[in-house]
Design a protein around this motif. Structure first.
Motif, mmCIF file in Angstrom:
data_model
loop_
_atom_site.group_PDB
_atom_site.id
_atom_site.type_symbol
_atom_site.label_atom_id
_atom_site.label_comp_id
_atom_site.label_asym_id
_atom_site.label_seq_id
_atom_site.Cartn_x
_atom_site.Cartn_y
_atom_site.Cartn_z
ATOM 1 N N LEU A 67 6.291 -32.561 -15.083
ATOM 2 C CA LEU A 67 5.553 -32.403 -16.331
ATOM 3 C C LEU A 67 5.886 -33.512 -17.315
ATOM 4 N N ALA A 68 7.124 -33.986 -17.308
ATOM 5 C CA ALA A 68 7.507 -35.073 -18.206
ATOM 6 C C ALA A 68 6.761 -36.360 -17.876
ATOM 7 N N HIS A 69 6.340 -36.515 -16.615
ATOM 8 C CA HIS A 69 5.645 -37.729 -16.184
ATOM 9 C C HIS A 69 4.227 -37.413 -15.708
ATOM 10 N N ALA A 308 0.595 -30.066 -24.522
ATOM 11 C CA ALA A 308 0.826 -30.789 -25.773
ATOM 12 C C ALA A 308 1.915 -30.172 -26.621
ATOM 13 N N ASP A 309 2.315 -28.933 -26.351
ATOM 14 C CA ASP A 309 3.335 -28.239 -27.131
ATOM 15 C C ASP A 309 4.653 -28.249 -26.364
ATOM 16 N N ALA A 310 5.707 -28.725 -26.989
ATOM 17 C CA ALA A 310 6.989 -28.898 -26.302
ATOM 18 C C ALA A 310 7.526 -27.589 -25.733
ATOM 19 N N GLN A 311 7.338 -26.471 -26.436
ATOM 20 C CA GLN A 311 7.838 -25.190 -25.942
ATOM 21 C C GLN A 311 6.894 -24.579 -24.908
ATOM 22 N N LEU A 312 5.604 -24.559 -25.211
ATOM 23 C CA LEU A 312 4.635 -23.905 -24.339
ATOM 24 C C LEU A 312 4.396 -24.669 -23.043
ATOM 25 N N GLY A 400 -5.331 -20.782 -42.106
ATOM 26 C CA GLY A 400 -5.144 -21.881 -43.041
ATOM 27 C C GLY A 400 -3.766 -22.499 -43.034
ATOM 28 N N VAL A 401 -2.824 -21.899 -42.297
ATOM 29 C CA VAL A 401 -1.482 -22.451 -42.232
ATOM 30 C C VAL A 401 -1.490 -23.645 -41.272
ATOM 31 N N ALA A 402 -1.079 -24.801 -41.756
ATOM 32 C CA ALA A 402 -1.088 -26.011 -40.944
ATOM 33 C C ALA A 402 0.054 -25.986 -39.927
ATOM 34 N N VAL A 403 -0.259 -26.285 -38.683
ATOM 35 C CA VAL A 403 0.755 -26.369 -37.633
ATOM 36 C C VAL A 403 0.558 -27.679 -36.880
ATOM 37 N N ALA A 404 1.633 -28.132 -36.256
ATOM 38 C CA ALA A 404 1.576 -29.421 -35.564
ATOM 39 C C ALA A 404 0.624 -29.380 -34.373
ATOM 40 N N GLN A 405 0.635 -28.269 -33.626
ATOM 41 C CA GLN A 405 -0.208 -28.162 -32.441
ATOM 42 C C GLN A 405 -0.931 -26.817 -32.454
#
Length: 481
Positions: A67-69, A308-312, A400-405
């Motif tokens: 997944l990293a590559h 795109a999400d580091a945790q998910l 309306g809460v802004a999140v990175a992803q």
């Protein structure tokens, strides 16, 4: 004989179907015994805890490395497959994937398709799509064939017909297969199904398969199976189409080896499956069998959102063994159909929100006791409880809460009333004085609470009344005082 199957019902109806499943005693008995059998089989294949944990560490490392590559590995896979004569197609959505396959079928003048086991094809509802356009698509995996005859969907990702008894299958074959009499002999039932399928392999214009692992370095597609239908689907018809999610790629054959050990042991309690098929292209000069044309369809369908999400991103480590389902107390009680999704159980609860969006699947992450059994048996160490908690948070996030992803359908479960309740409790627990005041009030005004409790207290098994004295206890047990 019709091969028509039903569309999935929406997972938004999950709560209603759970109530129906819990009221079906026969279904619950079937799943309870089946899950226990699979748990015992898996345990027998992992007798050494040190070796087990080391192998799980290795499996996790392989999947994380892939997944990293992932972008680079997919490009390498495509290049190496094309060099071996395989046509590679990219599909962002289920409709795109189905349209690609239908176009290939049209160009080949195909009227009949035989399909080996492929969860991705279930995910895009390929059978229904092709049949609506005049192309027969028949499942060749015995479990998939049974549920297709019944007009149902798989209830388990490894054992699709696990919800059916041999009596159910005997009645189904008697009704659907010409000249098939009623018998409860399992071997006879299997022979009946295989006789039908062997003829269809020879008649098929196109064979479709899934992919368990794709090796980027060699351009190899690795299929794991027990029945031989995958081998027939990929070699007898003139055209072979393989389908896979973009996350199934690994770097080298060496990386695939620990996964090939973990998969059958975790899924069915086998040291190895009957067949490992490694495919590296269409028929070459001098080959005695194999397809003359070969295609690979790579499907996204929401996977890039998880990626795109580091945790998910850990969701994509899954190798589809089904061990999490076999050990899940919720799945064992409601079965696979209650979820209304391609992937039921714990893996479906963390994957479906990416495939379908949280608007439809917002109830799935809440269908867990968070006992952690799924994470304890996952061969590649997916932290499923943590991901469930994250998805619950996203489903309840205020608009309306802004999140990175952002996630598709984020905030689908948001409730102003629920937010106020939690704000009240956080305020109470933040102050020892307020907490003592609430405790004092609760003990003195508990008579205001409703007599009929909701939630788990309404459905739990009632406790026996406590004995009032040692005399009562001895009397209840029929022992002399």
């Amino acid at each position: 004989m019709s091969a028509q199957t039903m569309h999935f019902v929406s997972p938004a109806q999950f709560r209603d179907r759970v109530s129906e499943a819990l009221a079906d005693d026969g279904l619950r008995d079937n799943f309870r015994s089946a899950m226990q059998f699979l748990r015992d089989k898996r345990a027998s294949q992992f007798p050494d805890p040190v070796e087990t944990e080391a192998l799980r560490d290795l499996g996790e490392a392989v999947r994380k490395h892939a997944l990293a590559h992932l972008p680079a590995l997919l490009q390498k896979l495509e290049a190496n497959l094309q060099a071996r004569g395989v046509e590679v197609h990219w599909a962002e959505t289920p409709d795109e994937a189905c349209a690609i396959i239908h176009r290939i079928a049209t160009e080949a003048g195909a009227q009949r398709v035989i399909k080996g086991k492929s969860m991705v094809s279930e995910e895009v509802e390929l059978n229904h799509y092709l049949e609506a356009r005049g192309v027969e698509c028949l499942e060749s995996d015995m479990g998939e064939y049974i549920v297709q005859l019944a007009g149902e969907r798989p209830s388990h990702i490894v054992m699709p017909a696990i919800h059916k008894t041999k009596q159910d299958i005997a009645r189904l074959f008697e009704q659907k297969i010409p000249d098939a009499g009623y018998t409860e002999d399992v071997d006879a039932l299997i022979r009946t199904g295989r006789e039908v399928l062997r003829e269809r392999f020879m008649q098929a214009d196109i064979g479709i398969s899934g992919v368990n692992f794709a090796i980027a370095e060699t351009g190899t597609l690795w299929l794991v199976e027990n029945e031989g239908n995958g081998r027939l689907s990929t070699t007898v018809p003139d055209v072979h189409i393989a389908m896979m999610g973009i996350e199934k790629v690994v770097d080298t054959l060496e990386h695939a080896m620990p996964l090939a050990s973990l998969l059958p042991r975790s899924a069915t309690g086998q040291a190895a499956t009957t067949y490992f098929n490694l495919i590296t292209g269409p028929r070459r000069l001098g080959d005695q069998d194999g397809p003359r044309r070969m295609h690979l369809v790579l499907l996204d369908n929401g996977r890039t959102q998880a990626y795109a999400d580091a945790q998910l991103r850990a969701t994509l480590q899954c190798i589809r063994c089904g061990a999490c389902m076999n050990h899940c107390p919720v799945y064992a009680r409601v079965g696979g159909h209650a979820y209304g999704t391609t992937y039921p159980g714990p893996i479906g609860q963390i994957l479906s929100p990416h495939l379908l969006g949280l608007n439809d699947s917002r109830d799935l992450p809440t269908a867990s006791s968070l006992c952690g059994a799924c994470a304890e048996v996952c061969p590649v160490r997916i932290p499923i409880p943590s991901l469930l908690m994250r998805l619950r948070t996203e489903a309840n996030r205020a608009p309306g809460v802004a999140v990175a992803q952002p996630l598709a359908g984020q905030g689908a479960s948001f409730s102003v009333g629920q937010k106020l309740v939690w704000r009240f409790w956080s305020g109470i627990y933040a102050s020892p004085r307020r907490y003592r005041l609430l405790r004092w009030a609760a003990t003195r005004f508990r008579w205001l609470a409703p007599r009929r409790q909701m939630g788990w207290t309404q459905h739990r098994t009632p406790l026996r009344p406590a004995a009032r004295s040692l005399h009562d206890l001895m009397k209840a047990r029929g022992q002399p005082r």
